[in-house]
Design an enzyme around this catalytic site. Structure first.
Site, PDB file in Angstrom:
ATOM      1  N   ASN A   1       0.859  -1.181   0.000  1.00 33.98           N
ATOM      2  CA  ASN A   1       0.000   0.000   0.000  1.00 33.98           C
ATOM      3  C   ASN A   1       0.900   1.237   0.000  1.00 33.98           C
ATOM      4  O   ASN A   1       1.514   1.558   1.018  1.00 33.98           O
ATOM      5  CB  ASN A   1      -0.900  -0.011   1.231  1.00 33.98           C
ATOM      6  N   TRP A   2       0.968   1.902  -1.132  1.00 34.63           N
ATOM      7  CA  TRP A   2       1.858   3.065  -1.252  1.00 34.63           C
ATOM      8  C   TRP A   2       1.275   4.315  -0.600  1.00 34.63           C
ATOM      9  O   TRP A   2       1.966   5.322  -0.468  1.00 34.63           O
ATOM     10  CB  TRP A   2       2.154   3.334  -2.729  1.00 34.63           C
ATOM     11  N   LYS A   3      -0.005   4.262  -0.220  1.00 38.98           N
ATOM     12  CA  LYS A   3      -0.654   5.420   0.400  1.00 38.98           C
ATOM     13  C   LYS A   3      -0.462   6.665  -0.482  1.00 38.98           C
ATOM     14  O   LYS A   3      -0.508   6.548  -1.699  1.00 38.98           O
ATOM     15  CB  LYS A   3      -0.139   5.603   1.828  1.00 38.98           C
TER      16      LYS A   3
ATOM     17  N   HIS B   1      -9.418   0.830   5.311  1.00 42.31           N
ATOM     18  CA  HIS B   1      -8.148   1.037   5.992  1.00 42.31           C
ATOM     19  C   HIS B   1      -8.353   1.994   7.158  1.00 42.31           C
ATOM     20  O   HIS B   1      -9.177   2.909   7.095  1.00 42.31           O
ATOM     21  CB  HIS B   1      -7.113   1.599   5.016  1.00 42.31           C
TER      22      HIS B   1
ATOM     23  N   GLU C   1      -6.793   4.432   8.195  1.00 47.90           N
ATOM     24  CA  GLU C   1      -6.605   5.846   7.854  1.00 47.90           C
ATOM     25  C   GLU C   1      -7.842   6.414   7.181  1.00 47.90           C
ATOM     26  O   GLU C   1      -8.148   7.603   7.343  1.00 47.90           O
ATOM     27  CB  GLU C   1      -5.355   5.997   6.982  1.00 47.90           C
TER      28      GLU C   1
ATOM     29  N   GLU D   1      -4.915  -5.027  10.697  1.00 48.82           N
ATOM     30  CA  GLU D   1      -3.903  -4.001  10.925  1.00 48.82           C
ATOM     31  C   GLU D   1      -4.196  -3.274  12.238  1.00 48.82           C
ATOM     32  O   GLU D   1      -5.046  -2.380  12.278  1.00 48.82           O
ATOM     33  CB  GLU D   1      -3.896  -2.984   9.775  1.00 48.82           C
TER      34      GLU D   1
ATOM     35  N   GLY E   1       2.942   2.131  10.824  1.00 48.74           N
ATOM     36  CA  GLY E   1       3.916   3.195  10.652  1.00 48.74           C
ATOM     37  C   GLY E   1       4.635   3.626  11.911  1.00 48.74           C
ATOM     38  O   GLY E   1       5.368   4.613  11.913  1.00 48.74           O
TER      39      GLY E   1
ATOM     40  N   SER F   1       3.771  -2.245  10.401  1.00 53.06           N
ATOM     41  CA  SER F   1       5.223  -2.265  10.614  1.00 53.06           C
ATOM     42  C   SER F   1       5.852  -3.603  10.241  1.00 53.06           C
ATOM     43  O   SER F   1       6.740  -4.111  10.938  1.00 53.06           O
ATOM     44  CB  SER F   1       5.553  -1.902  12.065  1.00 53.06           C
TER      45      SER F   1
ATOM     46  N   GLY G   1       3.034  -1.168   4.232  1.00 55.50           N
ATOM     47  CA  GLY G   1       3.020   0.251   3.911  1.00 55.50           C
ATOM     48  C   GLY G   1       4.367   0.732   3.428  1.00 55.50           C
ATOM     49  O   GLY G   1       4.784   0.466   2.304  1.00 55.50           O
ATOM     50  N   GLY G   2       5.085   1.444   4.296  1.00 54.20           N
ATOM     51  CA  GLY G   2       6.333   2.093   3.902  1.00 54.20           C
ATOM     52  C   GLY G   2       7.354   1.176   3.281  1.00 54.20           C
ATOM     53  O   GLY G   2       8.078   1.568   2.357  1.00 54.20           O
TER      54      GLY G   2
END
Length: 247
Positions: free
Chosen positions: A10-12, A93, A95, A163, A169, A207, A228-229
């Site tokens: 997920n590049w957000k 998600h 977010e 999640e 993150g 994470s 994610g990251g």
């Protein structure tokens, strides 16, 4: 049918056309991965990425509207994602739930729209730190599962991602026992509700890094990860793919 192994990135709200060079490198390093691979870039990159990977990995959106079209400025319909080359879409998600006030009912409605457009819905659930500390995790997850997954869900059109909000993150990761407990609950709830509930792919997210991926993938009922990251760079996402392929 056993659940398929899936490494999803997920590049957000990150990435430009130049960032797709990382996918070129990922494909060069992992031409035949031993698991399914999905990249969900910003909507601006879906079409370009789909054309670039030519079906070698899957491409997804990060959200869709419940309606098929209309006066919804700034939103994107599931059919539009499909038309751009997507096969999946992330829904619910944390977010989106936090920043946009999305409810379980909203997520369920979007999931129905995804199914109707021929997309696989990656439905996310997870508790906050306060809910975890209050001992409410299993109740929260059960409620989210019941309200967010529509009746039309199957193992073919739905993936569930757990999640924990407090781990996204932050560099913090639940213990293996905590992850196992939640994934076992999710599997039990799905099996009780759907004929093919034992076959849904269950992802862990929060994470996930090259250093902890193998340990996470060894946990029962963890069939992959929503990353994610660490999915933004081939050097980070590649080892996660390798760990899942070997699991």
């Amino acid at each position: 049918m056993a659940p398929r192994k899936l490494a999803a990135g997920n590049w957000k709200m990150n990435g430009t056309l130049a960032s797709l060079a990382e996918i070129d490198q990922l494909l060069a390093d992992h031409p035949r991965p031993g698991c399914d691979v999905l990249i969900c870039p910003p909507a601006t990159l879906v079409h370009a990425l789909a054309g670039r990977v030519e079906g070698k990995i899957a491409v997804g959106g990060q959200d869709c509207h419940a309606k098929t079209s209309g006066a919804h400025t700034g939103d994107i319909a599931a059919a539009q994602l499909r038309d751009a080359g997507a096969s999946h879409v992330i829904l619910g998600h944390s977010e989106r739930r936090t920043d946009h006030g999305e409810t379980d009912a909203d997520v369920a409605a979007k999931s129905v729209a995804a199914y109707e457009a021929g997309l696989v819905a990656v439905i996310c659930v997870g508790e906050t730190e306060a809910q975890r500390d209050a001992g409410e995790t299993l109740d929260v997850i059960s409620t989210q599962l019941a309200g967010s997954i529509p009746e039309g869900a199957t193992a073919a059109n739905t993936v569930i991602a757990y999640e924990p909000v407090w781990a996204i993150g932050t560099g913090r990761t639940p213990t293996s026992e905590q992850i196992a407990e939640v994934h076992a609950l999710i599997r039990d709830r799905l099996a009780a509700r759907f004929a093919d509930g034992a076959d849904f792919a269950l992802l862990y997210g929060g994470s996930v890094k090259p250093g902890n991926a193998a340990e996470i993938f060894a946990i029962p009922h963890v069939n992959g990860a929503l990353v994610g990251g660490a999915s933004l760079r081939a050097a980070d996402f590649g080892p996660i793919i390798s760990a899942l392929s070997a699991a």
